[in-house]
Each structure stands twice: as structure tokens, then as C-alpha cells.
Design a protein around this motif. Structure first.
Motif, PDB file in Angstrom:
ATOM      1  N   TYR A  53       0.854  -1.194   0.000  1.00  0.00           N
ATOM      2  CA  TYR A  53       0.000   0.000   0.000  1.00  0.00           C
ATOM      3  C   TYR A  53       0.893   1.247   0.000  1.00  0.00           C
ATOM      4  CZ  TYR A  53      -2.946   3.783   1.585  1.00  0.00           C
ATOM      5  OH  TYR A  53      -3.575   5.004   1.679  1.00  0.00           O
ATOM      6  N   VAL A  57       1.296   4.393  -2.665  1.00  0.00           N
ATOM      7  CA  VAL A  57       1.267   5.811  -2.305  1.00  0.00           C
ATOM      8  C   VAL A  57       2.506   6.520  -2.871  1.00  0.00           C
ATOM      9  CG1 VAL A  57       1.395   7.446  -0.376  1.00  0.00           C
ATOM     10  CG2 VAL A  57      -0.135   5.470  -0.232  1.00  0.00           C
ATOM     11  N   SER A  83      -4.829  10.527  -8.840  1.00  0.00           N
ATOM     12  CA  SER A  83      -5.178   9.750  -7.650  1.00  0.00           C
ATOM     13  C   SER A  83      -4.444  10.270  -6.421  1.00  0.00           C
ATOM     14  CB  SER A  83      -4.800   8.273  -7.841  1.00  0.00           C
ATOM     15  OG  SER A  83      -5.604   7.691  -8.822  1.00  0.00           O
ATOM     16  N   TRP A  85      -4.038   8.805  -2.475  1.00  0.00           N
ATOM     17  CA  TRP A  85      -4.338   7.766  -1.496  1.00  0.00           C
ATOM     18  C   TRP A  85      -4.671   8.410  -0.161  1.00  0.00           C
ATOM     19  CZ3 TRP A  85      -5.062   2.886  -3.013  1.00  0.00           C
ATOM     20  CH2 TRP A  85      -4.568   2.529  -4.259  1.00  0.00           C
ATOM     21  N   ALA A 107      -8.669   0.034   1.144  1.00  0.00           N
ATOM     22  CA  ALA A 107      -7.808   1.177   0.809  1.00  0.00           C
ATOM     23  C   ALA A 107      -8.703   2.256   0.220  1.00  0.00           C
ATOM     24  CB  ALA A 107      -6.732   0.761  -0.188  1.00  0.00           C
ATOM     25  N   TYR A 109      -9.007   6.002  -1.666  1.00  0.00           N
ATOM     26  CA  TYR A 109      -8.300   7.005  -2.451  1.00  0.00           C
ATOM     27  C   TYR A 109      -9.307   7.872  -3.186  1.00  0.00           C
ATOM     28  CZ  TYR A 109      -8.841   3.702  -6.399  1.00  0.00           C
ATOM     29  OH  TYR A 109      -9.336   2.850  -7.354  1.00  0.00           O
TER      30      TYR A 109
END
Length: 139
Positions: A53, A57, A83, A85, A107, A109
Motif C-alpha cells: 500500500y 502511495v 489519484s 491515497w 484502501a 483514495y
């Protein structure tokens, strides 16, 4: 962004908290693994998932590919510059065999102002002492 831009003392993007509920520093959390795959492998599937993850990012393609099982690894990874996050929640992490595990996570975003939730149960395998992401089922 690359891992070297994130300060070791900054809160880790994965959001792992210590016993007092404070977010663990990047250098003490995913920073130990991201950018150091050959030297310091993640000790378990949850740590690998959290570090992946964080690599998303940081847009660290090299780490993501190194931790993706060869049987499922994409040829190319693209990041959407729009995007952002926002956070990670680990809902469950469990062993499913001697060298297999699953981690369920959400997750969050934002893409072009639109909030998105990625809810997945990911499968991991350990080979030669290293954990790898295989695939996952999205909810």
C-alpha cells in the motif's frame, strides 16, 4: 514520489498504530521494506500488504514488482496522477497454510475528486523466506 522523499520520521502511509494509538513512523514501519526488498523482506503477509500500500502511495514500481508473485505479475504498472491515497484499514489477516496467508483490507483514495474504496481479500505465498502478493478478490 519516491521512497527517498518521505522522511523516516513521517507517519507511515499504511497507518499502522503503536500500542498508544499513535501512527508508527515510516522508517520504523514500511520504510524498512520499501526500497530494501533484497535486504529486508517483510516478515509476514500483513506487513507485506501494508508495505505494498505504501509503495502505491509512493509510486514505487520497483518494490511493487519485486513483491508481486511472478505467476501474476503485470508487465507494466501505471499510476493515475489524479489519484490521491487517503488511508488503509486492515480488516483481517490470517494464515491459510504453512506458507500461505490472506489479508482483507480497505484502501481509500480519491480520483479527480471522486472517493473510491478498494475492498479486497488478498492472497500471499511465502517462497524462500519471502512473502509475495499473488492475487485478490474484490468486494
Amino acid at each position: 514520489m519516491t521512497p527517498s522523499i518521505l522522511q523516516a520520521s513521517a507517519p507511515c502511509p499504511c497507518g499502522r498504530a503503536n500500542a498508544k494509538g499513535k501512527t508508527v513512523a515510516f522508517g520504523d514501519c514500511c520504510g524498512r521494506y520499501v526500497g530494501h526488498f533484497n535486504d529486508v523482506p517483510a516478515p509476514d503477509a500483513e506487513s507485506l500488504m501494508r508495505s505494498r500500500y505504501t509503495a502505491f502511495v509512493l509510486e514505487d514500481v520497483e518494490y511493487l514488482k519485486a513483491t508481486w508473485h511472478m505467476s501474476e505479475q503485470p508487465e507494466q504498472l501505471d499510476f493515475d496522477p489524479a489519484s490521491k491515497w487517503l488511508g488503509l484499514t486492515v480488516k483481517d489477516a490470517q494464515s491459510t497454510g504453512e506458507d500461505k496467508a490472506e489479508v482483507e483490507f480497505v484502501a481509500r483514495y480519491r480520483v479527480a475528486g471522486r472517493a473510491v474504496r478498494l475492498h479486497e481479500r488478498s492472497r500471499f505465498v511465502r517462497e524462500d523466506g519471502r512473502w509475495y502478493y499473488v492475487d485478490g478478490d474484490q468486494f
